[in-house]
Every structure is written in C-alpha cells, then in structure tokens.
Design a protein around this motif. Structure first.
Motif, PDB file in Angstrom:
ATOM      1  N   ARG A   1      39.184  -0.070 -18.198  1.00 16.89           N
ATOM      2  CA  ARG A   1      38.715   0.780 -17.087  1.00 16.89           C
ATOM      3  C   ARG A   1      39.811   0.976 -16.053  1.00 16.89           C
ATOM      4  N   GLU A   2      40.566  -0.072 -15.797  1.00 16.24           N
ATOM      5  CA  GLU A   2      41.679   0.018 -14.842  1.00 16.24           C
ATOM      6  C   GLU A   2      42.763   0.966 -15.369  1.00 16.24           C
ATOM      7  N   ARG A   3      43.055   0.888 -16.668  1.00 14.64           N
ATOM      8  CA  ARG A   3      44.056   1.783 -17.257  1.00 14.64           C
ATOM      9  C   ARG A   3      43.595   3.234 -17.176  1.00 14.64           C
ATOM     10  N   CYS A   4      42.328   3.448 -17.452  1.00 13.41           N
ATOM     11  CA  CYS A   4      41.784   4.803 -17.390  1.00 13.41           C
ATOM     12  C   CYS A   4      41.855   5.361 -15.967  1.00 13.41           C
ATOM     13  N   ARG A   5      41.443   4.555 -15.012  1.00 10.90           N
ATOM     14  CA  ARG A   5      41.525   4.979 -13.600  1.00 10.90           C
ATOM     15  C   ARG A   5      42.965   5.233 -13.180  1.00 10.90           C
TER      16      ARG A   5
ATOM     17  N   GLU B   1      52.407   1.113  -7.968  1.00  7.46           N
ATOM     18  CA  GLU B   1      51.092   0.513  -8.209  1.00  7.46           C
ATOM     19  C   GLU B   1      50.350   1.228  -9.335  1.00  7.46           C
ATOM     20  N   LEU B   2      50.482   2.546  -9.403  1.00  9.56           N
ATOM     21  CA  LEU B   2      49.845   3.302 -10.480  1.00  9.56           C
ATOM     22  C   LEU B   2      50.436   2.913 -11.831  1.00  9.56           C
ATOM     23  N   VAL B   3      51.751   2.796 -11.882  1.00 11.45           N
ATOM     24  CA  VAL B   3      52.424   2.416 -13.127  1.00 11.45           C
ATOM     25  C   VAL B   3      51.977   1.016 -13.553  1.00 11.45           C
ATOM     26  N   ALA B   4      51.892   0.096 -12.601  1.00  9.74           N
ATOM     27  CA  ALA B   4      51.447  -1.270 -12.918  1.00  9.74           C
ATOM     28  C   ALA B   4      49.998  -1.272 -13.393  1.00  9.74           C
ATOM     29  N   ALA B   5      49.139  -0.499 -12.742  1.00 11.13           N
ATOM     30  CA  ALA B   5      47.723  -0.448 -13.131  1.00 11.13           C
ATOM     31  C   ALA B   5      47.551   0.163 -14.519  1.00 11.13           C
ATOM     32  N   ALA B   6      48.423   1.079 -14.891  1.00  9.94           N
ATOM     33  CA  ALA B   6      48.353   1.703 -16.216  1.00  9.94           C
ATOM     34  C   ALA B   6      48.658   0.701 -17.322  1.00  9.94           C
ATOM     35  N   GLN B   7      49.230  -0.431 -16.963  1.00  8.89           N
ATOM     36  CA  GLN B   7      49.557  -1.467 -17.940  1.00  8.89           C
ATOM     37  C   GLN B   7      48.590  -2.654 -17.864  1.00  8.89           C
ATOM     38  N   SER B   8      47.493  -2.481 -17.159  1.00  2.00           N
ATOM     39  CA  SER B   8      46.489  -3.527 -17.009  1.00  2.00           C
ATOM     40  C   SER B   8      45.842  -3.870 -18.352  1.00  2.00           C
ATOM     41  N   LYS B   9      45.298  -5.072 -18.445  1.00  2.00           N
ATOM     42  CA  LYS B   9      44.561  -5.462 -19.653  1.00  2.00           C
ATOM     43  C   LYS B   9      43.153  -4.878 -19.656  1.00  2.00           C
ATOM     44  N   ASP B  10      42.668  -4.461 -18.502  1.00  2.00           N
ATOM     45  CA  ASP B  10      41.324  -3.891 -18.371  1.00  2.00           C
ATOM     46  C   ASP B  10      41.370  -2.395 -18.674  1.00  2.00           C
TER      47      ASP B  10
ATOM     48  N   TRP C   1      39.881   6.108  -7.311  1.00  2.00           N
ATOM     49  CA  TRP C   1      40.705   4.923  -7.115  1.00  2.00           C
ATOM     50  C   TRP C   1      42.035   5.362  -6.564  1.00  2.00           C
ATOM     51  N   THR C   2      42.470   4.706  -5.510  1.00  2.00           N
ATOM     52  CA  THR C   2      43.798   4.935  -4.968  1.00  2.00           C
ATOM     53  C   THR C   2      44.413   3.586  -4.670  1.00  2.00           C
ATOM     54  N   PRO C   3      45.742   3.493  -4.763  1.00  2.00           N
ATOM     55  CA  PRO C   3      46.378   2.221  -4.423  1.00  2.00           C
ATOM     56  C   PRO C   3      46.000   1.796  -3.006  1.00  2.00           C
ATOM     57  N   ARG C   4      45.798   0.522  -2.841  1.00  2.00           N
ATOM     58  CA  ARG C   4      45.446  -0.071  -1.550  1.00  2.00           C
ATOM     59  C   ARG C   4      44.171   0.505  -0.956  1.00  2.00           C
ATOM     60  N   GLY C   5      43.353   1.187  -1.793  1.00  2.00           N
ATOM     61  CA  GLY C   5      42.066   1.691  -1.339  1.00  2.00           C
ATOM     62  C   GLY C   5      42.137   2.775  -0.289  1.00  2.00           C
ATOM     63  N   ARG C   6      43.215   3.512  -0.221  1.00  2.00           N
ATOM     64  CA  ARG C   6      43.329   4.571   0.784  1.00  2.00           C
ATOM     65  C   ARG C   6      43.700   5.886   0.112  1.00  2.00           C
TER      66      ARG C   6
ATOM     67  N   ALA D   1      49.342   5.017 -27.025  1.00  2.00           N
ATOM     68  CA  ALA D   1      48.929   4.190 -28.163  1.00  2.00           C
ATOM     69  C   ALA D   1      47.727   3.315 -27.807  1.00  2.00           C
ATOM     70  N   ASP D   2      47.082   3.591 -26.706  1.00  2.00           N
ATOM     71  CA  ASP D   2      45.959   2.789 -26.230  1.00  2.00           C
ATOM     72  C   ASP D   2      44.778   2.881 -27.187  1.00  2.00           C
ATOM     73  N   SER D   3      43.952   1.846 -27.193  1.00  2.00           N
ATOM     74  CA  SER D   3      42.761   1.839 -28.049  1.00  2.00           C
ATOM     75  C   SER D   3      41.641   2.704 -27.483  1.00  2.00           C
ATOM     76  N   SER D   4      41.733   3.054 -26.203  1.00  2.00           N
ATOM     77  CA  SER D   4      40.709   3.882 -25.567  1.00  2.00           C
ATOM     78  C   SER D   4      41.079   5.360 -25.659  1.00  2.00           C
ATOM     79  N   PRO D   5      40.213   6.170 -26.273  1.00  2.00           N
ATOM     80  CA  PRO D   5      40.496   7.608 -26.345  1.00  2.00           C
ATOM     81  C   PRO D   5      40.628   8.262 -24.973  1.00  2.00           C
ATOM     82  N   LYS D   6      39.898   7.755 -23.972  1.00  2.00           N
ATOM     83  CA  LYS D   6      39.989   8.328 -22.624  1.00  2.00           C
ATOM     84  C   LYS D   6      41.362   8.082 -22.003  1.00  2.00           C
ATOM     85  N   VAL D   7      41.917   6.913 -22.236  1.00  2.00           N
ATOM     86  CA  VAL D   7      43.252   6.612 -21.715  1.00  2.00           C
ATOM     87  C   VAL D   7      44.278   7.496 -22.408  1.00  2.00           C
TER      88      VAL D   7
END
Length: 118
Positions: free
Chosen positions: A32-36, A21-30, A1-6, A68-74
C-alpha cells in the motif's frame, strides 16, 4: 499521501526532500505504501512547472523496481509515471531512461491484459 503529511506545493523549498521521501516510500515493503508513493510521485511531477532531469533520474530509480512489483497497481502507476516523464522531458530524459527499456518490454509482454494494454 504527501511527505511529512503536508501538501506539496510547486514552490516548496523542500521539494528535494519530498522527492527523496517519495523515492524511499516507493521501495517500502508495504504494498500500500509503494502504491501511494507511485501515485504521489505522479502528482509531484504534475505540480511542477519545470522538471529537472536530475529529479527525473531520481524518479526513474524508484520506477525500476516498481515495474517488477507483485502488485499490478504499483506496476501500472510506474508505467504511467514513466510515460509522464517521457512526455514532460522528451529527449532530455534519454540518458536516464535506458535502464528502463528491459523492464518496460517485460511488462508489455505480461500475462495480465490490464498491464499490457496500458
């Protein structure tokens, strides 16, 4: 995954936008998105020949809630990213890193062995 798909190139003129964009994605509710996002942030750091403390400060803001995420991978990715930032910036990171000590210590005392061992 890269911002803007590039691909993110170290010489890319829009690297600040990519970082935002990476910082914003790290705060996503999803989760999988946070992990990526945490993984992409790690790759972003590794592709930079030099890393400005201001960029590290932005990444630290993304790491703080990820610890403090609920996902161990994150959480694992956030710990790895914190370690990479310390390795790359050393003492230059000190003013920005102080807010991460409590969450890192909390993770080191976590009941999940995989998080403690990392």
């Amino acid at each position: 995954w890269t911002p803007r798909g590039r691909p993110m190139e170290p010489s890319d003129q829009s690297s600040r936008d990519d970082l935002a964009e990476l910082v914003a994605a790290a705060q996503s509710k999803d989760v999988r998105e946070r992990c990526r996002a945490v993984q992409a942030a790690q790759e972003w750091v590794h592709t930079r020949e030099a890393l400005a403390p201001a960029a590290a400060a932005s990444l630290i803001e993304a790491i703080r809630p990820a610890l403090a995420d609920s996902s161990p991978k994150v959480v694992q990715g956030a710990l790895e990213l914190a370690g990479t930032l310390v390795e790359r910036l050393g003492d230059a990171l000190s003013p920005h890193f102080s807010g991460l000590w409590a969450p890192i210590l909390e993770r080191l005392g976590d009941a999940k062995p995989s998080l403690r061992e990392r």
